[in-house]
Design an enzyme around this catalytic site. Structure first.
Site, PDB file in Angstrom:
ATOM      1  N   GLU A   1       6.171  30.372  37.665  1.00 48.26           N
ATOM      2  CA  GLU A   1       4.843  30.449  38.263  1.00 48.26           C
ATOM      3  C   GLU A   1       4.805  31.492  39.381  1.00 48.26           C
ATOM      4  O   GLU A   1       5.781  31.675  40.112  1.00 48.26           O
ATOM      5  CB  GLU A   1       4.437  29.071  38.793  1.00 48.26           C
ATOM      6  CG  GLU A   1       4.206  28.110  37.637  1.00 48.26           C
ATOM      7  CD  GLU A   1       3.727  26.730  38.045  1.00 48.26           C
ATOM      8  OE1 GLU A   1       2.984  26.123  37.282  1.00 48.26           O
ATOM      9  OE2 GLU A   1       4.099  26.256  39.131  1.00 48.26           O
TER      10      GLU A   1
ATOM     11  N   CYS B   1       2.995  35.237  45.957  1.00 50.61           N
ATOM     12  CA  CYS B   1       4.166  34.377  46.101  1.00 50.61           C
ATOM     13  C   CYS B   1       4.911  34.418  44.772  1.00 50.61           C
ATOM     14  O   CYS B   1       4.383  33.970  43.749  1.00 50.61           O
ATOM     15  CB  CYS B   1       3.676  32.961  46.428  1.00 50.61           C
ATOM     16  SG  CYS B   1       4.990  31.759  46.561  1.00 50.61           S
TER      17      CYS B   1
ATOM     18  N   CYS C   1      15.625  25.590  40.074  1.00 52.07           N
ATOM     19  CA  CYS C   1      16.441  25.850  41.267  1.00 52.07           C
ATOM     20  C   CYS C   1      17.685  24.982  41.180  1.00 52.07           C
ATOM     21  O   CYS C   1      17.603  23.835  40.746  1.00 52.07           O
ATOM     22  CB  CYS C   1      15.642  25.503  42.529  1.00 52.07           C
ATOM     23  SG  CYS C   1      16.455  26.013  44.059  1.00 52.07           S
TER      24      CYS C   1
ATOM     25  N   CYS D   1      16.329  20.116  47.182  1.00 51.36           N
ATOM     26  CA  CYS D   1      15.648  19.660  48.393  1.00 51.36           C
ATOM     27  C   CYS D   1      14.718  18.516  47.985  1.00 51.36           C
ATOM     28  O   CYS D   1      13.948  18.646  47.038  1.00 51.36           O
ATOM     29  CB  CYS D   1      14.882  20.817  49.019  1.00 51.36           C
ATOM     30  SG  CYS D   1      15.982  22.197  49.391  1.00 51.36           S
TER      31      CYS D   1
ATOM     32  N   CYS E   1      10.810  18.921  47.478  1.00 51.59           N
ATOM     33  CA  CYS E   1      10.318  20.089  46.742  1.00 51.59           C
ATOM     34  C   CYS E   1      10.231  19.807  45.253  1.00 51.59           C
ATOM     35  O   CYS E   1      11.182  19.334  44.643  1.00 51.59           O
ATOM     36  CB  CYS E   1      11.262  21.263  46.996  1.00 51.59           C
ATOM     37  SG  CYS E   1      10.893  22.711  45.980  1.00 51.59           S
TER      38      CYS E   1
ATOM     39  N   GLY F   1      12.754  28.810  42.977  1.00 49.36           N
ATOM     40  CA  GLY F   1      14.115  29.317  43.063  1.00 49.36           C
ATOM     41  C   GLY F   1      14.580  29.687  44.444  1.00 49.36           C
ATOM     42  O   GLY F   1      13.793  29.801  45.385  1.00 49.36           O
TER      43      GLY F   1
ATOM     44  N   SER G   1      12.246  33.901  51.697  1.00 44.04           N
ATOM     45  CA  SER G   1      12.490  32.569  52.251  1.00 44.04           C
ATOM     46  C   SER G   1      13.750  31.983  51.636  1.00 44.04           C
ATOM     47  O   SER G   1      13.913  31.979  50.417  1.00 44.04           O
ATOM     48  CB  SER G   1      11.289  31.667  51.944  1.00 44.04           C
ATOM     49  OG  SER G   1      11.564  30.339  52.344  1.00 44.04           O
TER      50      SER G   1
ATOM     51  N   SER H   1      14.065  27.930  55.640  1.00 43.02           N
ATOM     52  CA  SER H   1      13.573  26.566  55.427  1.00 43.02           C
ATOM     53  C   SER H   1      14.397  25.635  56.307  1.00 43.02           C
ATOM     54  O   SER H   1      15.422  25.113  55.886  1.00 43.02           O
ATOM     55  CB  SER H   1      13.727  26.181  53.958  1.00 43.02           C
ATOM     56  OG  SER H   1      12.864  26.952  53.184  1.00 43.02           O
TER      57      SER H   1
ATOM     58  N   CYS I   1       2.587  25.441  48.459  1.00 35.87           N
ATOM     59  CA  CYS I   1       4.026  25.539  48.710  1.00 35.87           C
ATOM     60  C   CYS I   1       4.785  24.339  48.174  1.00 35.87           C
ATOM     61  O   CYS I   1       4.449  23.202  48.490  1.00 35.87           O
ATOM     62  CB  CYS I   1       4.250  25.566  50.209  1.00 35.87           C
ATOM     63  SG  CYS I   1       4.820  27.125  50.768  1.00 35.87           S
TER      64      CYS I   1
END
Ligand code: SAH
Ligand code: SF4
Length: 391
Positions: free
Chosen positions: A115, A128, A135, A139, A142, A194, A226, A248, A368
């Site tokens: 995406e 973005c 990933c 986390c 997320c 990712g 990031s 992060s 996000c």
């Protein structure tokens, strides 16, 4: 690494040659482009000029067919078309939010999907982009972290997201037109799916292409990478990319950060902060952005705010507070607005900018941390998510 840290890095990056076909020129650095042209029949003496011409067609004019490259001789265009392609990801679907945010689902080689989100603002537009399918990190707040990593994106697939967004925005400026300020797509953030620093080389090559003065030509100040905190790659990012860095951070004690951002078990807060101290100088950037997701009753007390200020002392910083964006099955809640405001006030009074990030595109799950391709159904169970979050 502790034995339990859920971090793996056995990734597969596709070769630049498509499975059974010609070489894709998108994503090759200038040097690599020169090499492949020479290896496939372009006389060495002409190579520099040909690289310049082809580069301009692809990255400045958005051309995808060699037959449109009108300043090249016809037989040379035919030679190129026989051996190469100019391939970008395919848009599978596009959703537009009530606030104008656009979310694209893009298909890449192997049938995988990632995406990409375009966020229009008054004075700029931010894209973005994703760097991996899924990933490896987990986390606990997320959505992408619940998706198994499938593979790293190639440099072509990373920069390809920018080319595709420009197609959709109808933004291929005339050569010589003013840059940056007037653009619909004026900024790039590596904040999609990712962990960009686990795909360093491809991210670097793609960002070099974005920054090249003769192509997309975005200043390194308009590109923000990031990371969850892959400490050994931070110095390399300063030296080899030199873009803006966002971290992060999300917690002020190792105990809480271990749960929220499990890579903390590998490189803890102290090690991370050490790596950050030299970043602004080496990359010649003004300050580092500390991202801090606001999770109700988890990391949002006044004490947390004060600890945060103490920890980052001496690092030029801005603190970006991100109200938690919920997703189906997420094990947390967003902090109340007055709590977020109180937290922001403490940081602001200590002399740091403390903007609260406005959630964008929530109605299309584009905010996000909500990205997760719908077709990658290999979701972890709610129980597993909660266990990993230590709940
Ligand atoms: N892997 C990188 C970049 C992608 S995530 C990283 O972790 O930094 C981009 C940002 O969104 C990160 O700061 C991430 O922590 C944050 N984020 C993830 N899930 C979120 C959620 N559900 N709500 C708000 N922010 C989230
Ligand atoms: Fe990966 Fe970043 Fe999500 Fe963590 S926050 S799981 S590193 S995409």
């Amino acid at each position: 690494m502790t034995a339990t840290a859920p971090i793996t890095q056995d990734l597969v990056t596709l070769p630049r040659k498509l499975p059974d076909g010609p070489i894709n020129l998108v994503g090759l650095t200038r040097n690599a482009l020169r090499e492949v042209l020479i290896a496939h029949g372009t006389p060495e003496k002409q190579a520099k000029m040909r690289v310049g011409q082809i580069w301009q067609w692809i990255y400045e004019k958005g051309v995808r067919n060699f037959s449109d490259m009108t300043n090249l001789a016809k037989p040379y265009r035919a030679l190129l078309a026989e051996q190469f392609v100019i391939q970008v990801p395919e848009v599978v679907s596009k959703q537009v939010s009530l606030d104008g945010t656009r979310k694209y689902l893009m298909r890449i080689a192997g049938g995988h999907e990632v995406e990409t989100v375009y966020i229009p603002e008054e004075d700029r537009g931010t894209l973005c982009i994703s760097s991996q399918v899924g990933c490896t990190l987990t986390c606990s707040f997320c959505h992408t972290g619940t998706q198994k990593l499938v593979r790293n994106l190639t440099a072509g697939e990373i920069i390809g997201q920018v080319l595709v967004a420009r197609d959709d925005l109808g933004e291929w400026p005339e050569i010589g037109a003013p840059k940056n300020e007037t653009r619909l797509l004026s900024n790039i953030v590596l904040m999609g799916m990712g962990e960009p620093l686990y795909n360093f080389d491809n991210v670097r090559d793609a960002m070099k292409i974005a920054m090249d003065p003769e192509g997309i030509s975005l200043s390194r100040r308009r590109i923000t990478l990031s990371t969850s905190g892959v400490v050994p790659e931070i110095a390399k990012t300063a030296q080899e990319i030199g873009c803006q860095l966002a971290i992060s951070f999300h917690a002020t004690t190792d105990e809480v950060r271990d749960k929220l951002v499990p890579i903390n078990k590998r490189w803890n807060i102290a090690e991370l902060l050490d790596a950050l101290r030299t970043y602004p100088k080496v990359s010649n950037s003004e300050r580092i952005t500390f991202e801090y997701v606001m999770l109700k009753d988890v990391n949002d007390t006044n004490e947390d705010a004060r600890r945060l200020i103490k920890l980052i002392k001496g690092i030029p910083a801005k603190i970006n507070l991100i109200p938690f964006n919920e997703w189906p099955g997420s094990p947390y809640q967003r902090s109340d607005w007055d709590r977020i405001q109180a937290f922001a006030d403490i940081i602001y009074k200590a002399g740091y900018a403390s903007p609260i990030r406005t959630p964008r595109g929530e109605d299309i799950m584009a905010a996000c941390g909500q990205l997760k391709s719908a077709t990658e159904r290999e979701r972890k169970s709610r129980k597993q998510i909660q266990a990993e979050a230590g709940l």
